[in-house]
Design a protein around this motif. Structure first.
Motif: not given
Length: 617
Positions: A293-297
């Protein structure tokens, strides 16, 4: 000029023959006609496209476009075929031909209502002139046939034996074709959905319009997909997928992989319960999960996934943020007994981050982590008793960490068998990693260790802490021979009888290495990298001379040196390569970036090996 039937396919009129239009283009025309008659539509498209690019005669150009449209249609590339029909319709001289071609394509594709409309439009817009008489008659004939078929369609699928449909037709259909077929009739729709191989594996990709169209059919094929892979930069596709999962459209999903690095919840609001509920709906069947999800936390935490997906056996998580931001709260998570394979890539992974994961997932047998710090070793030593394969910051994309054997060998002793560390970046503190190596010294068969140099005092401390440190089962050993640690590691293998592969990076003491290898059983592979000291050359020559004495071809009872790899090492010279040619059991020699090897020395080696090959040695 009207179209002449060649008997290729009664459902669509073939194009008119080309030879009568232009004798100067006879050769290419005959090639096109031959390809048409042989149903070689790839060749037809190639020939017509090349000729279209070269011709200025309008009539010939339009005939070529018509021929290409026919060939596209016969290949099932309907969008391209209709686009060519529209080109013809845009020119008054070929307007009736364009309508006839488009209507025939639609009729062949089963879109009878649309075909009837196009036939009627063609009849209304075609001037009643003598030159159009044949086209008008063909439009009328096509209209009549379409009306008959529309009133009493023939469904050949329903008339064929079930075995032929299931075994010979359905497995050969592309995903986009299945979508079209599912919309033809209730019978076709049911057969498409109920066929066992219908939609088992779906890959959705931004660049593939076909798979994007199929993705939109998931609600109507909800109980079919078992493997779903999504690679997208879109914000819409991931959100749609999670809603499909939440609504039960993917309740037989076994493998789910999603790379969606541009998900922006703020841009398109998503109920924060949607993603957890989506995975809850697939918890009974989902066994393989790979999320990036890349940088999405914020979408979901690892704790929630582990708690929800109780049947997961293999998982991979990737984030551009520190692992701490996606771990979540494991305090309420029960022991996960299924997960045996875990891979994590994050901006930073610490021992504190992975400890709750390992505490609740104690059956993990393969663990691969990128961008770790050394604090993870203490946690792994204490918590991961079932671990068999460990990858610590692996950074060789062309040489990935091997996969786990699904079934554990019950006869083998429990413990770490393969340990791989990074081969670039910072060295690892011996003090940090040795407790893990020592704990598993009786089971390690592969060790790839980039350890720091140690002082003499630190060396004696290691001897005191690990007095009985040996690697009795080791088969493949790679380590950086830095000062101090070289002596410690060589001492650990001096009594082994299992070592087959050894890779040395740097070399603090060549005499010690050679002395150790000469008392060991013959290795099958030796690799030397970044051995820069020219003082090491004589010792290495003596090592290969030792192997020459034991090189007896075709002696299957005795181990023999078969592979030598020499990389970026100033200690490798012409003389050493000459020594290699005397080892008769060698099967392969790999050389790379050897500054002290001359062209003459290399050619001499090749010549000697060639002579040996001719003699049958």
């Amino acid at each position: 000029m009207g179209k002449k039937s060649t008997g290729n396919d009664p459902s669509i009129l073939p194009p008119m023959q080309l030879t009568s239009l232009a004798r100067s283009f006879l050769k290419v025309a005959e090639s096109i006609d031959s390809a048409i008659n042989n149903r070689d539509y790839d060749s037809t498209i190639n020939h017509t496209t090349c000729t279209i690019d070269q011709q200025n005669t309008q009539q010939l150009l339009m005939v070529l476009i018509d021929t290409r449209a026919y060939s596209y249609a016969m290949q099932g590339q309907l969008d391209l075929a209709i686009a060519d029909a529209h080109k013809m319709m845009s020119l008054p001289s070929m307007l009736p031909n364009g309508y006839l071609r488009k209507a025939d394509i639609l009729k062949m594709n089963g879109e009878l209502q649309e075909a009837i409309k196009v036939y009627n439009d063609g009849l209304q817009k075609t001037p009643p002139e003598e030159k159009n008489k044949i086209f008008i008659q063909q439009l009328k004939n096509g209209l009549k046939e379409a009306r008959i078929q529309n009133k009493d369609p023939v469904d050949f699928i329903s008339k064929l034996p079930v075995e032929i449909v299931n075994n010979n037709i359905m497995p050969r259909l592309e995903q986009s074709t299945k979508k079209v077929c599912s919309q033809v009739s209730r019978v076709w729709h049911k057969k498409i959905l109920n066929h066992q191989d219908r939609w088992n594996n779906l890959f959705v990709d931004d660049n593939n319009q076909e798979t994007l169209r199929v993705f939109s059919t998931i609600p109507s094929t909800k109980y079919n997909i078992k493997q779903l892979t999504i690679d997208t930069k879109s914000n819409t596709i991931p959100m749609t997928c999670f809603r499909y999962m939440r609504n039960g459209y993917l309740n037989k999903l076994a493998s789910f992989k999603m790379k969606a690095t541009n998900i922006d919840i703020e841009e398109k609001p998503l109920n924060m319960t949607t993603v957890p509920v989506a995975f809850w709906q697939t918890r009974q069947t989902l066994t393989t999960l790979d999320l990036d999800f890349g940088s999405n936390t914020n979408l979901i935490k690892l704790a929630d996934l582990i708690m929800t997906c109780t049947n997961l056996t293999k998982s991979s998580f990737t984030t551009t943020q520190p692992l701490a931001e996606i771990v979540g709260n494991f305090s309420t998570v029960e022991r996960h007994e299924a997960l045996i394979d875990l891979q994590i890539k994050a901006k930073l992974i610490t021992g504190k981050d992975i400890e709750p994961i390992l505490q609740q997932c104690q059956q993990i047998r393969r663990l691969v982590m990128n961008t770790c710090d050394e604090t993870v070793f203490d946690v792994i030593t204490r918590q991961a008793d079932n671990l068999e394969i460990l990858g610590y910051n692996p950074d060789a994309p062309n040489d990935p960490i091997e996969e786990l054997q699904t079934e554990r060998n019950n006869k083998s002793k429990k413990g770490l068998q393969k340990l791989y560390t990074n081969n670039s970046g910072n060295n690892i503190s011996a003090k940090k990693i040795l407790p893990l190596i020592y704990k598993n010294k009786a089971t390690l068969v592969t060790l790839y260790a980039k350890l720091t140099s140690i002082t003499e005092t630190e060396l004696w401390d290691l001897y005191s802490t690990y007095p009985d440190f040996t690697l009795d089962k080791i088969e493949a050993l790679t380590f950086w021979c830095n000062p101090g640690i070289q002596h410690f590691m060589l001492r650990a293998i001096r009594d082994t009888t299992t070592l087959k592969i050894m890779h040395i990076v740097y070399l603090a003491d060549s005499e010690e290495l050679v002395a150790t290898l000469k008392i060991l059983p013959i290795l099958s592979t030796i690799e030397l990298s970044r051995v820069h000291s020219i003082e090491s050359t004589p010792s290495l020559c003596r090592l290969f001379e030792h192997y020459r004495l034991f090189s007896v071809p075709n002696n299957f009872q005795q181990p023999s040196l078969k592979f030598v790899n020499l990389y970026k090492s100033d200690a490798i010279t012409d003389d050493l390569l000459s020594k290699l040619t005397t080892i008769k059991t060698l099967k392969e020699i790999s050389l790379c970036d050897l500054k002290n090897v001359s062209t003459e020395g290399f050619n001499s080696m090749i010549s000697k090996l060639s002579d040996r090959s001719k003699k049958g040695d």
